[in-house]
Design a protein around this motif. Structure first.
Motif, PDB file in Angstrom:
ATOM      1  N   ASP A 253       0.827  -1.195   0.036  1.00  0.00           N
ATOM      2  CA  ASP A 253       0.084   0.083  -0.306  1.00  0.00           C
ATOM      3  C   ASP A 253       0.855   1.260   0.042  1.00  0.00           C
ATOM      4  OD1 ASP A 253      -2.276  -1.310  -0.020  1.00  0.00           O
ATOM      5  OD2 ASP A 253      -2.800  -1.461   2.060  1.00  0.00           O
ATOM      6  N   LEU A 254       1.932   1.113   0.818  1.00  0.00           N
ATOM      7  CA  LEU A 254       2.653   2.398   0.737  1.00  0.00           C
ATOM      8  C   LEU A 254       3.406   2.464  -0.542  1.00  0.00           C
ATOM      9  CD1 LEU A 254       4.478   2.102   4.328  1.00  0.00           C
ATOM     10  CD2 LEU A 254       3.313   3.898   3.552  1.00  0.00           C
ATOM     11  N   ALA A 255       3.986   1.353  -1.221  1.00  0.00           N
ATOM     12  CA  ALA A 255       4.966   1.336  -2.354  1.00  0.00           C
ATOM     13  C   ALA A 255       3.934   1.952  -3.441  1.00  0.00           C
ATOM     14  CB  ALA A 255       5.286  -0.218  -2.582  1.00  0.00           C
ATOM     15  N   ALA A 256       2.500   1.739  -3.330  1.00  0.00           N
ATOM     16  CA  ALA A 256       1.884   1.888  -4.500  1.00  0.00           C
ATOM     17  C   ALA A 256       1.733   3.597  -4.659  1.00  0.00           C
ATOM     18  CB  ALA A 256       0.389   1.483  -4.359  1.00  0.00           C
ATOM     19  N   LYS A 257       2.124   4.287  -3.883  1.00  0.00           N
ATOM     20  CA  LYS A 257       2.298   5.826  -4.037  1.00  0.00           C
ATOM     21  C   LYS A 257       3.320   6.168  -5.032  1.00  0.00           C
ATOM     22  CE  LYS A 257       0.851   6.653   0.822  1.00  0.00           C
ATOM     23  NZ  LYS A 257       1.117   7.022   2.076  1.00  0.00           N
ATOM     24  N   PHE A 259       5.247   3.294  -6.972  1.00  0.00           N
ATOM     25  CA  PHE A 259       5.463   2.449  -8.026  1.00  0.00           C
ATOM     26  C   PHE A 259       4.333   1.718  -8.517  1.00  0.00           C
ATOM     27  CE2 PHE A 259       9.224   2.545  -5.031  1.00  0.00           C
ATOM     28  CZ  PHE A 259      10.322   2.421  -6.087  1.00  0.00           C
ATOM     29  N   SER A 260       4.336   0.999  -9.727  1.00  0.00           N
ATOM     30  CA  SER A 260       3.368  -0.035 -10.099  1.00  0.00           C
ATOM     31  C   SER A 260       3.535  -1.388  -9.601  1.00  0.00           C
ATOM     32  CB  SER A 260       3.451   0.078 -11.458  1.00  0.00           C
ATOM     33  OG  SER A 260       2.973   1.301 -12.231  1.00  0.00           O
ATOM     34  N   VAL A 261       2.719  -1.725  -8.575  1.00  0.00           N
ATOM     35  CA  VAL A 261       3.041  -2.980  -7.849  1.00  0.00           C
ATOM     36  C   VAL A 261       1.828  -4.136  -8.404  1.00  0.00           C
ATOM     37  CG1 VAL A 261       2.924  -4.085  -5.472  1.00  0.00           C
ATOM     38  CG2 VAL A 261       3.649  -1.328  -5.819  1.00  0.00           C
ATOM     39  N   SER A 262       2.571  -5.259  -8.392  1.00  0.00           N
ATOM     40  CA  SER A 262       1.866  -6.415  -8.779  1.00  0.00           C
ATOM     41  C   SER A 262       2.156  -7.469  -7.790  1.00  0.00           C
ATOM     42  CB  SER A 262       1.922  -6.971  -9.986  1.00  0.00           C
ATOM     43  OG  SER A 262       3.334  -7.653 -10.235  1.00  0.00           O
ATOM     44  N   VAL A 263       1.236  -8.273  -7.325  1.00  0.00           N
ATOM     45  CA  VAL A 263       1.449  -9.274  -6.296  1.00  0.00           C
ATOM     46  C   VAL A 263       0.740 -10.582  -6.710  1.00  0.00           C
ATOM     47  CG1 VAL A 263       0.614 -10.011  -3.900  1.00  0.00           C
ATOM     48  CG2 VAL A 263       0.949  -7.616  -4.411  1.00  0.00           C
ATOM     49  N   GLU A 297       6.330  -7.608  -7.637  1.00  0.00           N
ATOM     50  CA  GLU A 297       7.125  -6.827  -8.676  1.00  0.00           C
ATOM     51  C   GLU A 297       6.570  -5.531  -8.574  1.00  0.00           C
ATOM     52  OE1 GLU A 297       7.849  -9.998 -11.826  1.00  0.00           O
ATOM     53  OE2 GLU A 297       5.870  -9.870 -11.449  1.00  0.00           O
ATOM     54  N   MET A 298       7.659  -4.634  -8.395  1.00  0.00           N
ATOM     55  CA  MET A 298       7.750  -3.240  -8.287  1.00  0.00           C
ATOM     56  C   MET A 298       8.514  -2.525  -9.661  1.00  0.00           C
ATOM     57  SD  MET A 298       7.527  -2.668  -4.441  1.00  0.00           S
ATOM     58  CE  MET A 298       8.561  -1.397  -4.319  1.00  0.00           C
TER      59      MET A 298
END
Length: 302
Positions: A253-257, A259-263, A297-298
Motif C-alpha cells: 500500500d505504501l509502495a503503490a504511491k 510504484f506500479s505494484v503487482s502481487v 514486483e515493483m
C-alpha cells in the motif's frame, strides 16, 4: 498454526530472551524460529571439519568444537547450477545481537530466500549483463549468490543490515570466487535509513531483489526509500514474502504511491505443488500466512 503451537513458540522466544539477558548463548532452532523448513528446492550437505579446513579463506580457522560457524554445500535441484559452499553461522543469539539491527538472517536460510533463489535461477537469462543488488539477504544472500554463479551479471552487490551477516557473505564469496561468473561482485553492510542519501549506490541497479523483509513495519518507509534511491528509473524490484498478518499488504500500500505494484500467489508450478502438500499435512507445522511467499514486483510509475 494452532493456539498450542503459538503458546509454545512464545514461551520459547521468552526463554531465549531471558538467557540472552543473563549472558548465556541460546539455541534458536526449533519452534522458536520456524516449524516449517523449506519447499525442497535445494539439496544441502553438511561439510565436516576435514572439508572445512580446505574451504576457508586464508587466515580463518576451520570449524571445530566451540566454533561459531559451519560450512554446507547447496545444490539447486531444479536445473543446472554450480554447487556452492555456504558458510552458516551457528544458531545462537546474545543480548547484544538481539538489540542490534535485525538478526533474523543470522538464524537460518528462510523459505522465502530459497524461493527467491529458485525464481531467479529459473529466469537467469533475463538477468544477463544486468546490475543486481540483494537487500536484507541475511548470512548467506543465497539468491544473489546463486544467480551470480548461473549467469554473467553486469555486477552484483549482496547486502544485509547486520554486520555479522555481511561479513559472513564476504567470506562465502572469497571461498567460492571461482564459481562466480560475474566479474564485479561484493558484499557490504547496508542498513535501511530514510535519512541516508546512499550516494555511492544511487540509480545503479537494474534489479533489486529481497526476501521476507516486510515483517518489521517500522522499517517499511526506510526500505521504500532504499528501493527508490538504488533502483534505476527503468529497473524492477522483486520481493518474495508471506502475508504475515497483513505486513505485506501494508508495505505494498505504501509502495503503490510511487510504484506500479503487482502481487502474485501462483508463480511456479513446483512451488505451488509443494504448498498444497504442506497444507494437506497435519504435522508439517506449515502456515500459509507465515510460510508461503507471494511474489511482489515493483516498477516506477511512468
Amino acid at each position: 498454526m494452532d493456539d498450542s503451537c503459538k503458546r509454545a513458540a512464545a514461551k520459547e522466544r521468552w526463554k531465549i530472551l531471558g538467557n540472552a539477558l543473563r549472558g548465556r548463548k541460546s539455541s534458536t532452532s526449533g519452534v522458536s524460529v520456524r516449524r516449517f523448513a523449506n519447499f525442497n528446492l535445494f539439496g544441502k550437505v553438511h561439510l565436516d571439519d576435514d572439508h572445512d579446513s580446505c574451504l576457508v579463506p586464508a587466515g580463518e580457522s576451520s570449524t571445530g568444537s566451540g566454533g561459531d560457524h559451519f560450512w554446507m554445500t547447496y545444490k539447486w535441484l531444479k536445473g543446472p547450477c554450480p554447487e556452492m559452499r555456504i558458510r552458516h553461522l551457528k544458531e545462537t543469539v546474545t543480548a547484544k545481537e538481539m538489540m542490534g539491527f535485525n538478526n533474523t538472517g543470522n538464524v537460518c536460510v528462510w523459505p522465502s530466500e530459497e524461493i527467491l533463489a529458485h525464481y531467479l535461477l529459473s529466469a537467469a537469462a533475463q538477468f544477463r549483463d544486468k546490475s543486481v543488488c540483494e537487500l536484507g539477504g541475511g548470512m548467506t544472500c543465497l539468491a544473489g549468490l546463486m544467480l551470480a554463479t548461473a549467469v554473467p551479471l553486469g555486477s552484483v552487490v549482496l547486502t544485509d543490515g547486520n554486520e555479522r551477516s555481511a561479513d559472513n557473505v564476504t567470506r562465502v564469496l572469497a571461498a567460492g570466487a571461482e564459481h562466480i561468473m560475474t566479474p564485479s561482485f561484493s558484499a557490504r553492510c547496508l542498513q535501511w535509513d530514510r535519512s541516508c542519501p546512499y550516494d555511492d549506490l544511487r540509480d545503479q541497479f537494474d534489479y533489486l531483489v529481497c526476501a521476507d523483509c516486510f515483517f518489521f513495519t517500522d522499517f517499511h518507509l526506510d526500505l521504500l526509500h532504499v528501493v527508490k534511491t538504488l533502483l534505476k528509473r527503468d529497473g524492477k524490484a522483486i520481493f518474495f514474502a508471506p502475508r504475515r498478518a497483513g505486513t505485506l499488504a501494508k508495505f505494498t500500500d505504501l509502495a503503490a504511491k510511487h510504484f506500479s505494484v503487482s502481487v502474485s500467489q501462483e508463480y511456479d508450478q513446483f512451488v505451488s505443488e509443494q504448498r498444497q502438500l504442506a497444507l494437506s499435512s497435519s504435522d508439517s507445522g506449515y502456515s500459509d500466512d507465515l510460510h508461503y511467499p507471494l511474489l511482489v514486483e515493483m516498477t516506477f510509475k511512468q
